[in-house]
Design an enzyme around this catalytic site. Structure first.
Site, PDB file in Angstrom:
ATOM      1  N   GLU A  38      73.991 -31.605 -27.634  1.00  0.00           N
ATOM      2  CA  GLU A  38      74.337 -31.850 -26.223  1.00  0.00           C
ATOM      3  C   GLU A  38      75.819 -32.149 -26.077  1.00  0.00           C
ATOM      4  OE1 GLU A  38      72.613 -30.750 -23.462  1.00  0.00           O
ATOM      5  OE2 GLU A  38      70.971 -31.902 -24.350  1.00  0.00           O
ATOM      6  N   SER A  72      66.947 -18.421   0.479  1.00  0.00           N
ATOM      7  CA  SER A  72      66.226 -19.040  -0.626  1.00  0.00           C
ATOM      8  C   SER A  72      65.092 -19.880  -0.077  1.00  0.00           C
ATOM      9  CB  SER A  72      67.147 -19.938  -1.463  1.00  0.00           C
ATOM     10  OG  SER A  72      66.345 -20.699  -2.363  1.00  0.00           O
ATOM     11  N   SER A 144      69.151 -24.656 -13.428  1.00  0.00           N
ATOM     12  CA  SER A 144      68.876 -23.686 -12.366  1.00  0.00           C
ATOM     13  C   SER A 144      70.160 -22.948 -11.979  1.00  0.00           C
ATOM     14  CB  SER A 144      68.261 -24.371 -11.154  1.00  0.00           C
ATOM     15  OG  SER A 144      69.112 -25.352 -10.621  1.00  0.00           O
ATOM     16  N   ASP A 190      74.411 -22.902 -21.240  1.00  0.00           N
ATOM     17  CA  ASP A 190      73.341 -22.682 -20.267  1.00  0.00           C
ATOM     18  C   ASP A 190      73.172 -21.200 -19.941  1.00  0.00           C
ATOM     19  OD1 ASP A 190      73.439 -25.396 -20.340  1.00  0.00           O
ATOM     20  OD2 ASP A 190      74.130 -25.661 -18.273  1.00  0.00           O
ATOM     21  N   TYR A 240      80.968 -35.001 -15.718  1.00  0.00           N
ATOM     22  CA  TYR A 240      80.981 -33.934 -16.720  1.00  0.00           C
ATOM     23  C   TYR A 240      82.420 -33.486 -16.978  1.00  0.00           C
ATOM     24  CZ  TYR A 240      79.196 -29.710 -19.059  1.00  0.00           C
ATOM     25  OH  TYR A 240      78.891 -28.723 -19.968  1.00  0.00           O
TER      26      TYR A 240
END
Ligand code: ADP
Ligand code: MG
Length: 406
Positions: A38, A72, A144, A190, A240
């Site tokens: 990670e 969506s 996602s 990802d 992040y």
């Protein structure tokens, strides 16, 4: 027609929004879970993710003009959002559309992103109408956003004839769009995991060299469980990006004594311990320590898996969680409760927070016969301590993006 319920939802949404489904094509791209490794991908380290059966579905059709229309089912309040190929800039209202728009924008820079000038600028000659539905739990660290980027990338490739692009290329273009169009400075893991997914396999990727291998996950009486804190990650982008900066700062100081090293992932533990005192800020030092140790843990974990030593693999997962909790400080109370309570159960070999952090999910190795007990016990303690329920899913490993036959 044999679409799954999720794909059908995207397809039905198309008909409702745009009137008919003539010439509509349906596509899927998976989310991912990271088993170990990670916050190593932007530090030139190793990662070990796999694509999961949760993903995003799209029904899509080219238009004859330059308009773009987005819908969506996950954002019904937004309704149909309109855009144009002549105006590819992030919008502040229909925010989710910045992911698909970003990919279209990045395709125009594909040659540059891929360092292949012959690819050039991939421009769409016409717009499209799209209807999306995803079953990846939202903001749960199951990526996602990467699924969306890989989905759009594969749609553009198939609809507009950009057959020079490989799935790996789609991963790089997706990452670039998230970094530069959406301002999230994520590493490559990802998008790579989503684009390169292979059923039954995890992906052992060295992000320094982009050399990778598939590792079959034969769990021998064990199950991989994903547990969702149902705490949507917050502040994740700013925190992040801050972690990235801190790692870059550590690297700049280390390079004064190790000029040949270009990334934290190039240090062995011994090499790092010998020079780490040049890092002056104690917080930055802890961030660098996580990156170096986590990379070595990931290498060791994959070796343990190959040697059928799932016990060791589980111990390394636990160490990864502790390091993310204490040194990298990207865990959160809810994920700590899930992991720490899981460690107490004899049927659990390992448990750790997965994904960017600050919420999201844990991943655990659980003896098959104790899965019901795991769900019951962890579920009850979590509800009592946190005040809302956790969600439990058994990991199903998926392949990469694909077109679904109607
Ligand atoms: P994750 O960990 O799931 O990647 P991110 O915050 O990186 O979380 O990305 C989530 C964002 O991706 C959402 O806020 C939304 O903008 C976009 N997104 C994800 N899934 C969908 C979907 N099914 N429909 C529309 N937008 C989506
Ligand atoms: Mg994301």
């Amino acid at each position: 027609m044999a679409l799954t319920a999720q794909a059908q939802k995207a397809y039905d949404g198309f008909r409702e929004a745009y009137g008919d489904t003539e010439n509509v094509r349906v596509f899927f791209a998976p989310g991912r879970v990271n088993l170990i490794g990670e916050h190593t991908d932007y530090n030139g380290g190793h990662v070990f993710p796999c694509a999961i059966s949760f993903g995003i579905y799209a029904a899509v059709r080219k238009r004859t003009d330059r308009k773009l229309r987005f819908l969506s089912a996950n954002y019904p309040q937004v309704g149909v959002a309109e855009g144009s190929l002549d105006e590819l800039v992030p919008s502040s209202d229909a925010k989710w559309t910045n992911y698909p728009k970003g990919v279209i924008w990045a395709f125009e820079r594909a040659g540059e992103i891929l360092h292949r000038p012959e690819v050039g600028s991939l421009k769409l000659d016409t717009g499209f109408d799209i209807s999306i539905y995803g079953d990846i739990p939202s903001g749960a660290g199951l990526s996602s956003s990467a699924a969306m980027e890989v989905l759009i990338g594969s749609i553009l490739r198939e609809l507009y004839g950009f057959s020079m692009l490989s799935n790996e290329d789609l991963a790089f273009i997706g990452q670039y769009s998230e970094n530069e169009f959406n301002g999230m400075k994520c590493g490559i893991m990802d998008q790579f995991a989503s684009a390169m997914g292979k059923e039954g396999n995890a992906i052992f990727l060295d992000t320094n060299t982009m050399v990778f291998e598939y590792a079959p996950l034969d769990m021998k009486g064990m199950k991989l469980m994903i547990t969702n804190t149902k705490k949507e990650h917050q502040l994740v982008d700013s925190e992040y990006n801050l972690r990235r900066q801190q790692c870059a700062e550590a690297m700049a100081q280390l390079q004064r004594v190790c000029p040949d090293k270009k990334a934290l992932g190039e240090f062995t533990i011994e090499e790092f311990e010998a020079v780490k005192s040049v890092i002056t800020d104690p917080v930055v030092l802890r961030r660098a320590k996580h990156a170096v140790y986590e990379n070595q843990r990931t290498i060791e974990a994959v070796a343990a898996l190959k040697a059928d030593d799932l016990v060791r693999f589980g111990q390394l997962m636990n160490e990864s969680h502790v390091s993310l909790r204490d040194d990298y400080e990207t865990s959160c109370t809810e994920a700590d409760i899930l992991a720490e309570e899981a460690w107490k159960l004899p049927g659990v070999l390992g448990s750790r927070i997965t994904g960017g952090g600050f919420g999201g999910c844990t991943v655990s190795i659980v003896r098959e016969e104790t899965v019901p007990e795991f769900i019951e016990k962890i579920g009850a303690i979590y509800l009592e301590k946190v005040g809302h329920e956790a969600a439990f899913y058994e990991l199903e490993i998926s392949g990469g993006p694909k077109e679904l036959q109607l």
